[in-house]
Every structure is written in structure tokens, then in C-alpha cells.
Enzyme design. Structure first.
Site, PDB file in Angstrom:
ATOM      1  N   GLU A 355      33.521  12.884 -72.882  1.00 10.26           N
ATOM      2  CA  GLU A 355      32.303  13.627 -73.135  1.00 10.26           C
ATOM      3  C   GLU A 355      32.461  14.999 -72.485  1.00 10.26           C
ATOM      4  O   GLU A 355      32.798  15.952 -73.157  1.00 10.26           O
ATOM      5  CB  GLU A 355      31.090  12.862 -72.587  1.00 10.26           C
ATOM      6  N   ASP A 362      20.821  18.722 -68.926  1.00  7.71           N
ATOM      7  CA  ASP A 362      21.332  18.557 -67.576  1.00  7.71           C
ATOM      8  C   ASP A 362      21.378  19.922 -66.877  1.00  7.71           C
ATOM      9  O   ASP A 362      20.964  20.061 -65.723  1.00  7.71           O
ATOM     10  CB  ASP A 362      22.745  17.952 -67.593  1.00  7.71           C
ATOM     11  N   TRP A 422      15.882  19.657 -73.581  1.00  4.56           N
ATOM     12  CA  TRP A 422      17.289  20.075 -73.599  1.00  4.56           C
ATOM     13  C   TRP A 422      17.359  21.541 -74.071  1.00  4.56           C
ATOM     14  O   TRP A 422      17.819  22.417 -73.354  1.00  4.56           O
ATOM     15  CB  TRP A 422      18.102  19.148 -74.510  1.00  4.56           C
ATOM     16  N   GLU A 639      24.899   9.104 -62.632  1.00  8.85           N
ATOM     17  CA  GLU A 639      24.136   9.330 -63.868  1.00  8.85           C
ATOM     18  C   GLU A 639      22.913   8.420 -63.938  1.00  8.85           C
ATOM     19  O   GLU A 639      21.851   8.808 -64.398  1.00  8.85           O
ATOM     20  CB  GLU A 639      25.043   9.047 -65.070  1.00  8.85           C
ATOM     21  N   HIS A 660      27.377  12.988 -62.141  1.00  4.48           N
ATOM     22  CA  HIS A 660      26.441  13.605 -63.085  1.00  4.48           C
ATOM     23  C   HIS A 660      25.406  14.345 -62.235  1.00  4.48           C
ATOM     24  O   HIS A 660      24.601  13.714 -61.562  1.00  4.48           O
ATOM     25  CB  HIS A 660      25.726  12.469 -63.820  1.00  4.48           C
TER      26      HIS A 660
HETATM   27  C1  BGC Z   1      25.084  12.728 -71.345  1.00  4.45           C
HETATM   28  C2  BGC Z   1      23.959  13.465 -70.727  1.00  4.45           C
HETATM   29  C3  BGC Z   1      22.979  13.929 -71.695  1.00  4.45           C
HETATM   30  C4  BGC Z   1      22.552  12.765 -72.543  1.00  4.45           C
HETATM   31  C5  BGC Z   1      21.587  13.117 -73.619  1.00  4.45           C
HETATM   32  C6  BGC Z   1      24.585  11.618 -72.215  1.00  4.45           C
HETATM   33  O1  BGC Z   1      25.598  10.974 -72.883  1.00  4.45           O
HETATM   34  O2  BGC Z   1      26.013  12.289 -70.423  1.00  4.45           O
HETATM   35  O3  BGC Z   1      23.933  13.696 -69.442  1.00  4.45           O
HETATM   36  O4  BGC Z   1      21.979  14.749 -71.253  1.00  4.45           O
HETATM   37  O5  BGC Z   1      23.617  12.069 -73.095  1.00  4.45           O
HETATM   38  O6  BGC Z   1      20.446  12.634 -73.327  1.00  4.45           O
END
Ligand code: BGC
Length: 776
Positions: A355, A362, A422, A639, A660
Site C-alpha cells: 500500500e 491520514d 479524506w 493502525e 500508521h
Molecule cells: C489505509 C489508510 C486509509 C484507509 C482508507 C487503509 O487501507 O491504510 O490508512 O486511510 O485505508 O480509509
């Protein structure tokens, strides 16, 4: 010859006129194959002070006469390559010799064409299929060498590399052979801009703190710190022997190496020895997040040393926070490490799995904290330019940027962009840059994109409430309060109050952009957006408040955001506050918030004067809570609140990162509310601060420092005999306002404060301010 450089009047981006061509090695067999180089010879005269200008499609590392140029990593960096590609400039004075010289430019697949995105929607060759280099060596006003059709190419000892893949290197292939030529690519050199931010470089390396052997005879090393970077090995052995290095962030039961959470990222390196004495190797074109390394040896080889080399774009620390509670100090350090590991060219979600994307949500919740801990101005400005480039025609802001999905509609047929919380990054990040650095230009640069985002939000709203669709790729989809620790939090199941959170963000971004329009002197837009914000506010109250002041979504995130952004009407204020309190008390002070509620929760409580609650929630050791992970040995921010269960089990390795930064956003509250140093939007860039500490007795004492553009600010408090002693040091050029309301028996530098004033201004220098703790 004339070497012209131009600076863009609005963006400050620097471009130069290139005479060189972008050249691709003909020996290159494509993505995932043995990596290649391009090379040429040139003559330099005595006393030459040549400079190299260089960039690439893919990653490059340059050598002059076999010596590495500079110590930057992962050059030219990562941007939306279809918009801008960075170039670097290096002084070659110490590398070039009089007479004949040779330059080699080694190329790596990098972000440009190695795997992007997770396995089931993997994008290969994201920005193009051919890697290539462009370079010029300039001495004074003469171009003494430039990449062109006459260069040669060959294969390098890097037999495979990729961002998620890791790297394979065969040192037996280090004698380079020029077996091919180059193709001149059709390339617009206007795409090239001087690197917009600090280069990625290595930080101080870490030796293992412990090592042991697993049942298969492999060595496992614990470096004591989760970090983004790579391992450097020093080995000895016979030619053809291999050392395979694997990485992990966590250990399972019985110290078992567990890298399931890397998903399809191989994140390993394989080094084949040439068998000549001591050999040192670190990968050239990749990195990963890890705390543990596991080595397996094939053939005759011995590892003499192994180090972890953390890397980052932000290497200098610009601020710190410390208090009497060691778990909190570790939490701050964990946040710093998560920032370092994820501020590698682009602010990413995580540095380890398949990813590592520049997720906007974030970044937007973390931007304030990021600017307290490091000088992030140019780093985030660069990111915002990518975000703007990826913004869709309809105004939707990408979920992450640089956005591989935008260029690959074959794999992502439905556009995937535009989530509330976001996309609001386009408003909130420039605002943080304005607060921290007084950066008005970035407000100006992003303003049109903000307006387009707001129009998009309006278009997906329904007079003006937003009801996000449940369809993962649907228009108006929202990640909501992602990873809220309530029930099953896998999307597309709604997190509590998705519509409420979305509508709150609809308001937040309109109001903030109205403020920004004010800063920019655009009164018409300011008026229009304020009216819109008022319409949303009124609708919000109508839709979500009961007659007794309870929110329809009676959850921590909804209350926190509504209070923090002033959406609670006066007639409901006290009742809503009581409901907010009871929601938290009923949860036994456990956190009930996800990605967007968490950064708002404690600031909202402090704003309401409910610091007793803020203290209990913050210091709660149970899960979900910030200190739970610290007490389970975390060295970076997780996370998920419950990434490792109380019984040691690893939660859902399919989506579980241990690095994270999002929840580390709580550090902003430590700086601004607990240590009480708040940047003032009316005099940004720390020309003025407000000093308003929240005294949380359980922390014992606190101390913060921050390097501002005017010099260092220090602030902290301790408690003595029922009194708080707040000590601040203000540099010249900073005005400090101290509000007096709510403080009893206030004394400033040994003198009782004059009553009847709302606030006083402190001159530069050191001050001791005392007041009764009970009055806080
Ligand atoms: C990521 C994030 C991101 C989210 C979307 C995840 O897979 O790691 O931190 O904001 O997806 O909601």
C-alpha cells in the site's frame, strides 16, 4: 551556452532549460527484470568545478569513476510523474578528475513501474514501461556532457528491485559491461522541476538489541525500533553464497517472526556474494517498514554485522514534548518514528505492506502534529501539488496521491475518489501550513482546488446533508470514521454516524475555506462560503439535534467534531455537553473514535473545559486507548487500536499495520492544549501565540519545545502546593497572549496579574506564571 533557470511566479517551482535527452537503456527487459544502467565518458579540465543535473523515469543512483554521487536516497523522488518529476543538482568538484572521467547512472523500477496497490488490483508500470535517465554535467556556462543517443547501456548487479518487492543483488555481476545502446525517448523537459523538498537520507543506524535463532536455523534480529528503511549487512563467504533478509514488524507467540501483514509485499532482499573479503551491502532502490530482520544463508557465508538504517525526508526534529508519565513520552516518540517512516517523499499510511500510499485522510488529521515535530512545509506543499494534480474533473479529491488508480481505469473502472474526511485534506493541510509557517502562498495556490472540492461536496449533498453511499466505489462514498472501534468496523459497513461525520466535514471545509478567502482578500467568495456554511449549520442542527440537545448519532466522534467546530447551538450547549460527558463515562473512558474522530476528541474536551475527562481518556491503559499499545511494547503508532489483542493475538493481518501515524495526531493536543501553545491564525507563522495550558495533574509536569521561524519556544508546567507554575520562553519576534479568564490567583513573574483584563501580552523572554490548579 546559455543555461537558463526559471522560477514560477505563483508556485515557486524551479525549472531549467535542458539540452540533454531522456535516454532509456536498450538492454532493459521491462518491469521486474534485471536492472540496467546508462554510462558515458567525458573529459574535464584542471580546476573544473562541474555540477551534475540529473533525473530519471524510475529511480537512479549516479557514480563518477565508481564513486557514488551524493548521499540522497530514492532519487529523483516520488510525485505524480505525469505532472512533475524532480531533478537534483550535485557538485562534482571532489569526484571529477582532470582528463578522462566516467559517469554511470544505475536505474531502478521504483514507484515508476514496480507494483503499486494491493494484490487483487495490482498496478504495474504505473507511470510508464521504460525506465530512463536524463543528465547534464555543467562547468560554468558550458555543458560538458549530456545524455544523448551516444550513451551506452548495460545490466547492473541489481537483478531485481521494486518498492514492495525489495531487492536482489548479485555482487558477482559488479564488473559492468556495456552491452547495449540507448533510445532517446519523447519527453517534455518542462516536466522536470528542482526537488521541492528535503532529500530522503539515512538517519543514524541501529544495531540489534537482541538476536536468536529460530527452529529452521535462521537468525532473527530485533533492532528495538520499528522504522522505515533497510538493513545493511557486512558479510564474508564464498562466491555465489546468498544471504536472504526478510523483515517483520511484530513477533507472534514464542517470538515467531510474523510478516503476514505485509500482504503481497515481499519486502525482502537477497544478496549474492562475490566471495572477495568483507562485503557490505544495503539495497539501492527500495525500503520497507520493520523492526525485526530474519536472515537465511545458502552456501558458505557469515554475517559479520547487521544494522537497521532508518530513512526519512524529515530528518531534523523541530519539537518535543515530555511529561512525568513515561508511557506518554514513549507515545510521542512513537509518533515521531511513525512520521519519519511515513514521510519518505510522500506522507503515506504505512511503510511496509502493499500500500504505502499518500492517503489524504491520514495526512490531513496528522498535518498539525507533523508540523510540530518537524519542518514539514516544503514536504507537504509538494504533496498538495500532487493532490491537486490528482483532483478529478468533478472536483473530487483523491483518496491518495500520487494516485495510481487515476491512470489505470482498466483496473479501476469506477472512479475512486472524493471521500469526506479524506478529500478535505485540500483545505486543512494548507491551513496548517499557514498557521505554522505563515504560508499564504500555499493558500493561494490551493484555493481554486478548495473551491472545486466544496462544489463537489455540495453536489453529493442533499440540501446540504451528505448521505454517503454504501457502494465502495460509488459517488459520494465516505470512509466515515474509519476503524472506529465499535463492532465490526470493516467497510462498506457504515461506521456510526457516517452521514453526520460527512456533513460535519462539509461544514468544516466550507467554513475554513471562507476564512482562507478572507486571508486572501477574496470577499465575494468569503461571503458566499459563509452563507453556505450557515446553511449547512442550520441543516445540521435540524437534522441531528433532538429537542433536548442530544445528537442523533450519540457517539464520541459526532459530539467531538460538533463541539470542536462550533456546531452546537447555544440553547443545546449545556445539554449536549452533558450527553457528551455521559457517552464517555458510559464507555468507561475508552476511546470510541476512528480516524477522523480521534484527533478531535481531546481538543473538544479541553475546549469545553472537561479536562478531567480528557485526562482519563488519554491515560486509560485499556484497549481502545493510546497507552495500551505503548504498554504492549509498540515503538510506532498502530493502525488499529487492537492490533495486538490482550492475549497477544494479532488482529486481522490482512489489514493491520504497526506503523500508521494517524492516531499519533493526539500530539497536536499535547502541544496546543496541554502545554498550551496555540498558533494564532491572525498572526500566523508563530508571529503570535496564545498560551492556554490545560493542567492535567496526573501528568505530573509537562515541557514542550518547538523551533519556530522566529526561534525556539519553550513552555511547560509543574504543580507545587496546589499551584500550577507555567514557565514559558518566548523568542524575539513572537507576541504571546495569555488569556486571564478562568485562572484564579494569577501571578506573572512574581506579581499579581491585573484583574479586569481579558488577556495580557508577554514580552519576549522567560516568564513564570502561577495560578491555582483548582481554578483550571
Ligand atoms: C489505509 C489508510 C486509509 C484507509 C482508507 C487503509 O487501507 O491504510 O490508512 O486511510 O485505508 O480509509
Amino acid at each position: 551556452m546559455n543555461i537558463a533557470t526559471s522560477v514560477h511566479a505563483d508556485t515557486g517551482l524551479v525549472r531549467r532549460t535542458w539540452q540533454a535527452d531522456m535516454i532509456a537503456p536498450t538492454v532493459d527487459q521491462g518491469q521486474g527484470t534485471r536492472q540496467s544502467f546508462v554510462a558515458a565518458s567525458f573529459t574535464a579540465s584542471a580546476g573544473a568545478r562541474p555540477k551534475l543535473f540529473i533525473s530519471a523515469l524510475g529511480l537512479y543512483r549516479a557514480f563518477i569513476n565508481g564513486k557514488r554521487v551524493g548521499d540522497d536516497l530514492l532519487t529523483p523522488g516520488w510525485t505524480c510523474y505525469d505532472d512533475r518529476i524532480a531533478y537534483q543538482a550535485y557538485d562534482l568538484s571532489n569526484l571529477v578528475e582532470e582528463g578522462e572521467n566516467r559517469i554511470e547512472i544505475w536505474l531502478g523500477d521504483g514507484w515508476y513501474r514496480s507494483q503499486m496497490m494491493w494484490k487483487h488490483q495490482m498496478v504495474l508500470n504505473c507511470w510508464g514501461e521504460r525506465i530512463a535517465a536524463i543528465a547534464e554535467i555543467v562547468d560554468g556556462s558550458d555543458v560538458i556532457l549530456k545524455t544523448d543517443a551516444a550513451w551506452k547501456s548495460g545490466l547492473s548487479p541489481v537483478t531485481r528491485s521494486g518498492i514492495y518487492y525489495g531487492e536482489d543483488y548479485d555482487a558477482r555481476l559488479e564488473t559492468l559491461e556495456e552491452t547495449g545502446s540507448v533510445d532517446v525517448l519523447d519527453f517534455d523537459t518542462d516536466t522536470l522541476v528542482a526537488h521541492e523538498t528535503f532529500p530522503v537520507r539515512a538517519l543514524q543506524s541501529n544495531d540489534p538489541v537482541e538476536s536468536w535463532r529460530d527452529s529452521d536455523g535462521r537468525n532473527i534480529y530485533d533492532f528495538g525500533q520499528n522504522a522505515g528503511g533497510y538493513v545493511r549487512i557486512t558479510v564474508r563467504g564464498s562466491a555465489g553464497a546468498c544471504v536472504y533478509v526478510d523483515h517483520a514488524e511484530v513477533l507472534g507467540p514464542e517470538k515467531a517472526f510474523d510478516k503476514r501483514n505485509y500482504r503481497s509485499a515481499r519486502a525482502a532482499m537477497r544478496y549474492t556474494l562475490k566471495g572477495e573479503g568483507t562485503e557490505i551491502y544495503a539495497p539501492l532502490f527500495t525500503f520497507t517498514g520493520f523492526r525485526y530482520a530474519r536472515t537465511a544463508i545458502e552456501g558458505e557465508a557469515e554475517i559479520l554485522a547487521i544494522e537497521q538504517v532508518p530513512i526519512s525526508s524529515i530528518r531534523e526534529v523541530a519539537g518535543g514534548f515530555e511529561c512525568g508519565e513515561s508511557a506518554v513520552n514513549r507515545l510521542v516518540l512513537n509518533t515521531l518514528w511513525s512520521q519519519r517512516a511515513n514521510f519518505i517523499e510522500v506522507p503515506t499510511d504505512c511503510p511496509q505492506r502493499d500500500e504505502r500510499l499518500g492517503w489524504t485522510g491520514d495526512a490531513q488529521v496528522f498535518a498539525g502534529t507533523a508540523c510540530w515535530l518537524g519542518d514539514c512545509r516544503t514536504f507537504l506543499e509538494k504533496y498538495l501539488r500532487d493532490v491537486m494534480h490528482d483532483q478529478r474533473e468533478n472536483g473530487a479529491v483523491p483518496h491518495f496521491s500520487p494516485d495510481p488508480t487515476r491512470l489505470h481505469r482498466d483496473i479501476f473502472p469506477d472512479d475512486w475518489a472524493g471521500s469526506t474526511g479524506w478529500g478535505d485534506a485540500i483545505v486543512t493541510i494548507p491551513w496548517q501550513l499557514y498557521l505554522h509557517y505563515g504560508d499564504r502562498d500555499i493558500l493561494q495556490e490551493c484555493f481554486p482546488a478548495m473551491l472545486r472540492w466544496l462544489d463537489y461536496l455540495w453536489s453529493i449533498s442533499d440540501g446540504p446533508i451528505i448521505h454517503p453511499t454504501r457502494a465502495w466505489m460509488g459517488d459520494g462514498f465516505s470512509f466515515g470514521d474509519w476503524l472506529q472501534p465499535v463492532g465490526d468496523n470493516r467497510k462498506p459497513r457504515p461506521t456510526i454516524g457516517d452521514d453526520c461525520a460527512a456533513t460535519l466535514y462539509h461544514f468544516i471545509s466550507n467554513e475554513l475555506t471562507a476564512k482562507i478567502a478572507g486571508v486572501l482578500g477574496d470577499d465575494a467568495q468569503r461571503q458566499r462560503l459563509l452563507e453556505r456554511a450557515e446553511t449547512i449549520r442550520a441543516a445540521f442542527v435540524r437534522e441531528y439535534f433532538s429537542q433536548t440537545g442530544r445528537l442523533a448519532h450519540n457517539d464520541q466522534t459526532s459530539y467531538a467534531l460538533a463541539f470542536l467546530y462550533d456546531l452546537v447551538p447555544a440553547d443545546h450547549f449545556e445539554a449536549a455537553k452533558a450527553y457528551f460527558r455521559s457517552v464517555i463515562e458510559e464507555a468507561d473512558y475508552l476511546i470510541g473514535t476512528g480516524f477522523i474522530g480521534t484527533p478531535a476528541l481531546l481538543p473538544a474536551l479541553s475546549k469545553l473545559g472537561m479536562n478531567d475527562l480528557a485526562e482519563k481518556v488519554f491515560l486509560n491503559r485499556k484497549v481502545p486507548g493510546w497507552l495500551y499499545q505503548v504498554e504492549r511494547g509498540a515503538t510506532t503508532i498502530w493502525e488499529r487500536w487492537d492490533a495486538i489483542g490482550e492475549d497477544g493475538t494479532i488482529y486481522d493481518p490482512d489489514m493491520n499495520s504497526y506503523n500508521h501515524y494517524a492516531y499519533g495526531a493526539v500530539c497536536q493536543w499535547l502541544f496546543e492544549d496541554v502545554a498550551g501553545v496555540q498558533p494564532d491564525p491572525d498572526a500566523p507563522g508563530f508571529a503570535r501565540v496564545r498560551l492556554n495550558p490545560a493542567i492535567l495533574p496526573a501528568l505530573g509536569h509537562v515541557a514542550m519545545w518547538h523551533e519556530t521561524g522566529h526561534g525556539r519556544i519553550d513552555a511547560g508546567w509543574r504543580i507545587e502546593g496546589g499551584r500550577a507554575i507555567y514557565t514559558v520562553t518566548i523568542p524575539d519576534g513572537v507576541e504571546a497572549f495569555l488569556p486571564l479568564a478562568g485562572r484564579t490567583n494569577l501571578e506573572i513573574d512574581g506579581h499579581p496579574a491585573e484583574t479586569g483584563q481579558a488577556e495580557i501580552v508577554l514580552a519576549a523572554g522567560r516568564h513564570n506564571i502561577g495560578f491555582d490548579v483548582s481554578g483550571d
